[in-house]
Design a protein around this motif. Structure first.
Motif, PDB file in Angstrom:
ATOM      1  N   VAL A   1       0.828  -1.145   0.162  1.00 26.96           N
ATOM      2  CA  VAL A   1      -0.030  -0.186   0.009  1.00 26.96           C
ATOM      3  C   VAL A   1       0.686   1.305   0.047  1.00 26.96           C
ATOM      4  CG1 VAL A   1      -1.810   1.314   1.279  1.00 26.96           C
ATOM      5  CG2 VAL A   1      -1.782  -1.241   1.268  1.00 26.96           C
ATOM      6  N   ARG A   2       2.135   1.240   0.707  1.00 24.57           N
ATOM      7  CA  ARG A   2       2.816   2.494   0.838  1.00 24.57           C
ATOM      8  C   ARG A   2       3.519   2.769  -0.559  1.00 24.57           C
ATOM      9  NH1 ARG A   2       8.560   1.116   3.374  1.00 24.57           N
ATOM     10  NH2 ARG A   2       8.341  -0.242   1.056  1.00 24.57           N
ATOM     11  N   ASP A   3       4.091   1.572  -1.119  1.00 28.60           N
ATOM     12  CA  ASP A   3       4.589   1.624  -2.636  1.00 28.60           C
ATOM     13  C   ASP A   3       3.579   2.206  -3.624  1.00 28.60           C
ATOM     14  OD1 ASP A   3       6.971   0.812  -1.500  1.00 28.60           O
ATOM     15  OD2 ASP A   3       6.719  -1.089  -2.248  1.00 28.60           O
TER      16      ASP A   3
ATOM     17  N   THR B   1       1.965  10.258  -2.757  1.00 33.25           N
ATOM     18  CA  THR B   1       1.296  10.310  -1.824  1.00 33.25           C
ATOM     19  C   THR B   1       2.187   9.822  -0.661  1.00 33.25           C
ATOM     20  OG1 THR B   1      -1.031  10.267  -2.788  1.00 33.25           O
ATOM     21  CG2 THR B   1      -0.775   9.944  -0.177  1.00 33.25           C
ATOM     22  N   ILE B   2       2.491  10.694   0.502  1.00 37.06           N
ATOM     23  CA  ILE B   2       3.611  10.089   1.515  1.00 37.06           C
ATOM     24  C   ILE B   2       2.883  10.728   2.793  1.00 37.06           C
ATOM     25  CG2 ILE B   2       5.816  10.142   2.578  1.00 37.06           C
ATOM     26  CD1 ILE B   2       6.861  10.478  -0.312  1.00 37.06           C
TER      27      ILE B   2
ATOM     28  N   ASN C   1       7.381   5.088   8.895  1.00 32.22           N
ATOM     29  CA  ASN C   1       5.946   5.237   9.863  1.00 32.22           C
ATOM     30  C   ASN C   1       4.975   5.048   8.930  1.00 32.22           C
ATOM     31  OD1 ASN C   1       7.248   5.998  12.312  1.00 32.22           O
ATOM     32  ND2 ASN C   1       8.259   7.704  11.404  1.00 32.22           N
ATOM     33  N   ASP C   2       4.990   5.156   7.368  1.00 30.12           N
ATOM     34  CA  ASP C   2       3.831   4.982   6.835  1.00 30.12           C
ATOM     35  C   ASP C   2       3.228   3.416   6.863  1.00 30.12           C
ATOM     36  OD1 ASP C   2       3.835   7.532   6.092  1.00 30.12           O
ATOM     37  OD2 ASP C   2       4.292   7.158   3.994  1.00 30.12           O
TER      38      ASP C   2
END
Length: 866
Positions: free
Chosen positions: A193-195, A202-203, A209-210
């Motif tokens: 999901v982070r990638d 979007t960060i 921490n994400d």
């Protein structure tokens, strides 16, 4: 005529059972309440319900007793408890196992492992891991089909096979491993999901921490799904399975579609011979660049094989679903791993830049490195500077690159990670709930409470959630995975050990319906799992086994759970005891190995605690002790006396015999007690202190008991004074339970009857509480030769290697009788009343425990080496 009678009887029983056996439920009440006659019987046909009485705390249907069968009156049988089960079929079991096996490692690490280990060693890693999981699956199938499996899954099977000591130890570790696996797969989902968010710019905070934020939110949502019960969880798993199958099809189709220039710049060129040959061999890189580290990272991809077993309480037929579902799941998932390793290794290079500028326009390949050169791409610059961001070795989502639709692979990643996390989130509390209900560990029963029709462990869900959140905060897959591998390998080791141990002890109760297992494959699985634990992370393996050892010691020596599960350890104890007892029959007696094997006439043991404690002091862990009870009035239950002995920590057997007289009872016990060489050779009996109030018949019975001993060459210890007291309290503190301090044991060695009177005090002083006591020996002599007698005795005792503080020579033996410790042999014509008065006189006036000892004229001590 006799044959006809038997046949008629059998026909009547068959006729009765045939018609009563086909009654409906409405007719069951008539069956439960009926009167016997000469034409029917209340013997019941074989039914499953009558064999369920081995399960504790369960209302069951019981057969009529023999006493009932012999009488004719109305009998009402208790109703059969109706049990409800959640109907989960084999297909769901297969699906659940496959979903839990597939997970974050499949989509995010398998292609990277292929780049590190190469295709050949990658397949070796898969084969080695599957060999461990397959042998474990065979073992778990054998255990699961060896009886009805209740809730608790793996813990239930191990604990009921190996006993509570090892079962409870690994149950705690396995529950923790499942909780950690929730965090592992949640972190994998969070990375994807982070990638995906970063690809759109979007960060939230930063890269690490994400992952933490997404992971905590995700596991919270999964927690609420589990609160909905197994029905909601099952529906979610079906949805995940469909998505996962679609993503696999998408991946396989993608390998056949000619790649675009963009995909080529990222390292995917389609099937190519040169790429396949290049990727056959390993290319170790970084701190994780070795075989065992890669194995440790891959192994969690095989750890879902127990997911079906862990929810055994929710399966309709665990004995069928667990073996078939687990083995089919292993086969299907292994096939998928092999396909992905080969297809990715045959179509994608290890290093690529992702830059379209690396496309070569000419035919010259001079100075170009790697198989991509022949395909028109030059990634040499990024390879030499180690700045490549694409390819098998650098990009974690190669499967998405190869597939026809990247987003369908992303959906597959979501399905694999979330289904595994959800499965482990359900498994961990159910295992822990069973552990809590067994009441093996203190302070955890709070989490054993169930809610709803399926007995859902809601409190366990919350506990697992909190543990998972704590591990999610680590937010790094490569750190979490080896620890989980360690815990699961430990579990697999004990599962295989359970199957192997149950097989070799040859217990009649080991009858698994699953026949495709072998004790040697189980042993291989146990040894391989144990070895791999140390090969992965040796210090984590040491910590794991150290914790298990501490838990084992706690349960064995401190907790001592009062449970009886018919474990293979019990069967093994019986086999060992039987084998050693039989082997003792071929061992010849030798004086060096003499042990006073005592038959102690305690009556009910708790009525003579001092006598029990005294003999226990010199027989514990040294020789045999049997507490004997002659019953002359009515029959007593022996179990309560055995329980009392165990509670008092006295290692003794208990036996009782019904006889009309003490003399007959002791004679029968002397003949019947023991087994082979484990037979009493010494009788310990309390002194008849109330002889003055007793009848001549009673005194004669008591004294003739001693005569029988001498006839059978038994050794004899008379316990007088404080040792033979009567007490009605359950647990009395006696002098032999207290530390002896620096007190003195006086030994009056007046008659040489073999040395038993010296051996007993020596054995007493070997105990910790009597170690500081001194031994003082009294002998007879005259004043003229007193020193010579003393020196001779000291020399003899030194050769016997018995430490004494002093030897006292008594020269006043011609004076009036004084209290002395010697037990005279009664003459055949000596009246019983005179002999018992004589014994009473010897100990009269003493204010300390006194023991009168008489050997059988055979040596029990020697100073020779052979």
């Amino acid at each position: 005529m006799q044959f006809q009678t038997v046949m008629v009887s059998l026909f009547i029983n068959f006729f009765f059972l045939f018609f009563t056996g086909t009654k409906s439920e409405s007719g069951q009440k008539d069956m439960e309440l009926r009167k016997t006659s000469i034409y029917n019987t209340i013997d019941m046909a074989p039914q499953l319900d009558y064999y369920a009485n081995t399960l504790p705390h369960q209302e069951i249907k019981i057969r009529p007793s023999l006493d009932v069968l012999r009488k004719t009156f109305e009998v009402r049988f208790p109703p059969v408890e109706k049990r409800s089960h959640c109907c989960v079929f084999l297909t769901l079991q297969l699906m659940r196992c496959m979903l839990n096996i597939w997970g974050v490692i499949l989509f995010l690490r398998l292609t990277w492992i292929t780049s590190q280990a190469g295709i050949v060693l990658g397949l070796v890693i898969i084969a080695l891991a599957v060999s461990v999981t397959t042998t474990t699956a065979l073992s778990i199938s054998a255990i699961a089909t060896n009886g009805r499996v209740k809730s608790g899954g793996t813990y239930f099977m191990i604990s009921r096979t190996l006993g509570p000591e090892l079962g409870a130890s690994i149950g705690l570790i396995f529950s923790l491993a499942n909780a950690l696996a929730v965090a592992l797969h949640t972190v994998g989902f969070s990375e994807v999901v982070r990638d995906l968010m970063r690809s759109y710019g979007t960060i939230m905070v930063d890269s690490l921490n994400d992952v933490r934020i997404i992971g905590v939110v995700t596991v919270t949502i999964l927690l609420f799904i589990t609160f909905g019960g197994m029905d909601w969880e099952a529906k979610a798993q079906i949805f995940f399975f469909i998505v996962l199958m679609a993503s696999f099809v998408d991946y396989l189709v993608g390998t056949l579609i000619p790649p675009t220039l963009l995909k080529k710049s990222q390292g995917f060129f389609g099937y190519d011979r040169d790429i396949f040959i290049e990727n056959l061999t390993p290319s170790w890189r970084g701190p994780d660049g070795n075989f065992f580290r890669q194995f440790a990272i891959f192994f969690p991809a095989c750890t879902g094989i127990l997911s079906g077993a862990n929810i055994s309480g929710d399966l309709k037929d665990p004995s069928t679903a667990i073996p078939k579902g687990t083995l089919m799941a292993i086969f299907c998932t292994t096939l998928s791993y092999v396909v992905i390793v080969i297809t990715s290794g045959a179509s994608t290079v290890r290093d690529a830049s992702g830059n379209m500028t690396d496309l070569m326009t000419g035919n010259s390949t001079s100075g170009c490195l790697g198989p991509a050169c022949k395909l028109g791409w030059n990634f040499t610059t990024c390879v030499q500077s180690q700045a490549c961001s694409q390819g098998l070795a650098n990009y974690s989502q190669v499967m998405g690159l190869i597939s026809g639709s990247y987003y369908l692979i992303v959906a597959g990643v979501f399905a694999a990670t979330l289904s595994s996390a959800l499965g482990f989130l359900v498994s961990a509390p159910k295992i822990f709930q069973c552990l809590c209900k067994d009441n093996v560990y203190p302070y955890i029963s709070f989490f054993g409470k169930g809610y709803g029709k399926n007995n859902e462990p809601l409190r366990g869900y919350i506990l697992t959630y909190l543990i998972a959140v704590a591990i999610i905060l680590v937010a790094q897959l490569n750190i979490i995975a080896p620890f989980i591998s360690n815990f699961f390998l430990c579990s697999y080791c004990l599962i295989n050990l359970s199957c192997f141990h149950a097989s070799i002890v040859n217990s009649p109760g080991w009858r698994p319906a699953f026949k495709y297992y072998n004790k040697w494959t189980a042993l291989y699985g146990a040894m391989a799992s144990f070895a791999l634990m140390f090969a992965f992370t040796w210090w984590a393996a040491l910590v794991t086994w150290f914790v298990i050892s501490l838990l084992f010691i706690y349960i064995t020596y401190l907790k001592k759970p009062n449970v009886n599960w018919g474990s293979s350890i019990q069967a093994s104890s019986y086999n060992m005891a039987l084998s050693f007892s039989v082997s003792l029959t071929d061992v010849k007696d030798h004086v060096k190995n003499f042990r006073p094997q005592c038959l102690v006439m305690t009556g009910p043991p708790k009525q003579r605690p001092a006598l029990v404690d005294f003999v226990g002091c010199f027989t514990k862990q040294v020789s045999l002790m049997i507490c004997g009870n002659i019953i002359m009035v009515s029959f007593f239950v022996s179990y309560q006396y055995v329980k009392w002995l165990n509670k008092r920590k006295v290692r003794s057997f208990y036996t009782q015999f019904t006889a009309n007289t003490l003399r007959d009872g002791v004679r029968y016990l002397m003949q019947a007690s023991g087994l082979g060489k484990l037979k009493p050779n010494t009788l310990v009996i309390g002194f008849k202190s109330n002889w003055m109030e007793s009848s001549p018949t009673s005194i004669d019975d008591y004294i003739h008991t001693i005569y029988n001993l001498y006839d059978n060459t038994y050794l004899l210890l008379f316990a007088a004074n404080d040792i033979s007291e009567n007490s009605k309290s359950d647990q009395v503190k006696t002098v032999f339970k207290n530390a002896g301090g620096t007190k003195t044991i006086d030994v009056y060695w007046i008659a040489d009857d073999g040395g038993l009177i010296l051996l007993v005090p020596y054995l007493l002083t070997r105990r910790k509480c009597w170690r500081s006591c001194k031994i003082r020996v009294f002998i007879l002599g005259d004043e003229e030769n007193m020193m010579e007698s003393r020196d001779a005795m000291m020399a003899l005792l030194k050769r016997f290697r018995i430490n004494v503080t002093d030897v006292v020579v008594m020269t006043d033996t011609e004076r009036s009788p004084q209290p002395k410790k010697s037990l005279p042999v009664p003459h055949g014509d000596c009246p019983s009343a005179l002999y018992i008065a004589w014994l009473d006189t010897l100990t009269c006036g003493l204010h300390c425990p006194a023991v009168l000892v008489r050997g059988n004229q055979e040596n029990v001590l020697t100073f020779y080496c052979q």
